[in-house]
Design a protein around this motif. Structure first.
Motif, PDB file in Angstrom:
ATOM      1  N   GLU A  98      91.242  22.244  56.158  1.00  0.00           N
ATOM      2  CA  GLU A  98      91.460  22.319  54.885  1.00  0.00           C
ATOM      3  C   GLU A  98      90.656  23.219  54.133  1.00  0.00           C
ATOM      4  O   GLU A  98      91.160  23.977  53.145  1.00  0.00           O
ATOM      5  N   ALA A  99      89.569  23.734  54.568  1.00  0.00           N
ATOM      6  CA  ALA A  99      88.614  24.714  54.118  1.00  0.00           C
ATOM      7  C   ALA A  99      89.123  26.021  54.521  1.00  0.00           C
ATOM      8  O   ALA A  99      88.890  26.827  53.292  1.00  0.00           O
ATOM      9  N   ILE A 100      89.892  26.203  55.326  1.00  0.00           N
ATOM     10  CA  ILE A 100      90.326  27.418  55.426  1.00  0.00           C
ATOM     11  C   ILE A 100      91.787  27.618  54.922  1.00  0.00           C
ATOM     12  O   ILE A 100      92.462  28.721  55.167  1.00  0.00           O
ATOM     13  N   ALA A 101      92.631  26.727  54.323  1.00  0.00           N
ATOM     14  CA  ALA A 101      93.786  26.680  53.867  1.00  0.00           C
ATOM     15  C   ALA A 101      94.245  27.832  53.214  1.00  0.00           C
ATOM     16  O   ALA A 101      95.418  28.560  53.450  1.00  0.00           O
ATOM     17  N   ILE A 203      80.310  23.696  61.109  1.00  0.00           N
ATOM     18  CA  ILE A 203      80.549  25.039  60.118  1.00  0.00           C
ATOM     19  C   ILE A 203      81.022  24.631  58.905  1.00  0.00           C
ATOM     20  O   ILE A 203      81.658  23.460  58.639  1.00  0.00           O
ATOM     21  N   ARG A 204      80.345  25.522  57.909  1.00  0.00           N
ATOM     22  CA  ARG A 204      80.820  25.416  56.525  1.00  0.00           C
ATOM     23  C   ARG A 204      81.445  26.806  56.165  1.00  0.00           C
ATOM     24  O   ARG A 204      80.803  27.851  56.380  1.00  0.00           O
ATOM     25  N   VAL A 205      82.538  26.372  55.545  1.00  0.00           N
ATOM     26  CA  VAL A 205      83.472  27.875  55.325  1.00  0.00           C
ATOM     27  C   VAL A 205      83.249  28.248  53.827  1.00  0.00           C
ATOM     28  O   VAL A 205      83.216  27.261  52.873  1.00  0.00           O
ATOM     29  N   GLU A 206      83.080  29.287  53.497  1.00  0.00           N
ATOM     30  CA  GLU A 206      82.901  29.919  52.004  1.00  0.00           C
ATOM     31  C   GLU A 206      83.553  31.230  51.851  1.00  0.00           C
ATOM     32  O   GLU A 206      83.821  32.012  52.843  1.00  0.00           O
TER      33      GLU A 206
END
Length: 220
Positions: A98-101, A203-206
């Motif tokens: 969902e973070a990289i959607a 991993i945390r995506v920003e």
């Protein structure tokens, strides 16, 4: 310990062992195949991960005609597609996906399209819009073709991409494509990827202001 930060323009994601834990199915099907062909199942399981089935069969039975490997692989794919018992997401995969959607990413898997859809659905994960599956390539991992097609399909150079992989064949394919590799899970730990995580909860995506992807990788 501070997080490691990797920057990319696009992400290329393996499926089995990286987003989806399908080891139970893989091991059931390949044990049966090994026994049918007079092979030690434990020895066979050491080389099955990451490759397309016909390529694994060629490693295990190097003197057998390739057309027989392709025929067996069709049977294997049907067996694997029909068996979803024990197929679950890798830890953190749902939040990660969902973070990289809204960011450039693609699935690059040795599974065919039907098997990929079945396993992503069984694991409750969103399917990326761009999928490079077995039908998309002429050569299996560790050949880099799949990752290069994924990068091209997203419109980025290989050096701008980060690969997520769990297997020796997959990590070798990512490196051969000229990409950095994040290794996921126990199989990847000994393969010296650029970074390693036990699962995707690390991993945390920003999304950066310039459109690039920042991966904050925490230690465990």
């Amino acid at each position: 310990m501070p997080a490691t930060v990797l920057t990319a323009r696009a992400l290329l994601l393996d499926m089995d062992g990286t987003l989806v834990n399908s080891d139970a199915v893989v091991e059931r099907c390949w044990r049966r195949w090994a026994l049918r062909n007079g092979l030690d199942p434990e020895a066979a399981l050491k080389v099955v991960h990451g490759r397309q089935g016909y390529a694994t069969m060629a490693v295990l039975l190097p003197d057998r005609p390739m057309e027989q490997n392709h025929a067996d692989n069709r049977v294997m794919l049907a067996e694997e597609t029909a068996d979803t018992a024990g197929v679950v997401p890798i830890g953190g995969a749902d939040v990660f996906m969902e973070a990289i959607a809204a960011l450039p990413h693609a699935l690059v898997t040795s599974a065919d399209r039907a098997l990929a859809q079945v396993r992503m659905t069984a694991a409750g994960l969103r399917m990326p819009e761009l999928q490079v599956t077995a039908e998309s390539v002429g050569a299996s991992k560790p050949d880099p073709e799949g990752f290069l097609k994924g990068a091209a399909g997203l419109g980025f150079e290989p050096a701008d991409c980060i690969v997520f992989e769990d297997s020796e064949a997959g990590i070798a394919a990512g490196r051969a494509a000229g990409m950095r590799v994040v290794g996921v899970g126990p199989r990847a730990a000994a393969l010296s990827p650029d970074a390693h995580v036990e699962d995707l909860t690390q991993i945390r995506v920003e999304a950066a202001a310039d459109g690039s992807v920042l991966l904050h990788i925490s230690a465990r």
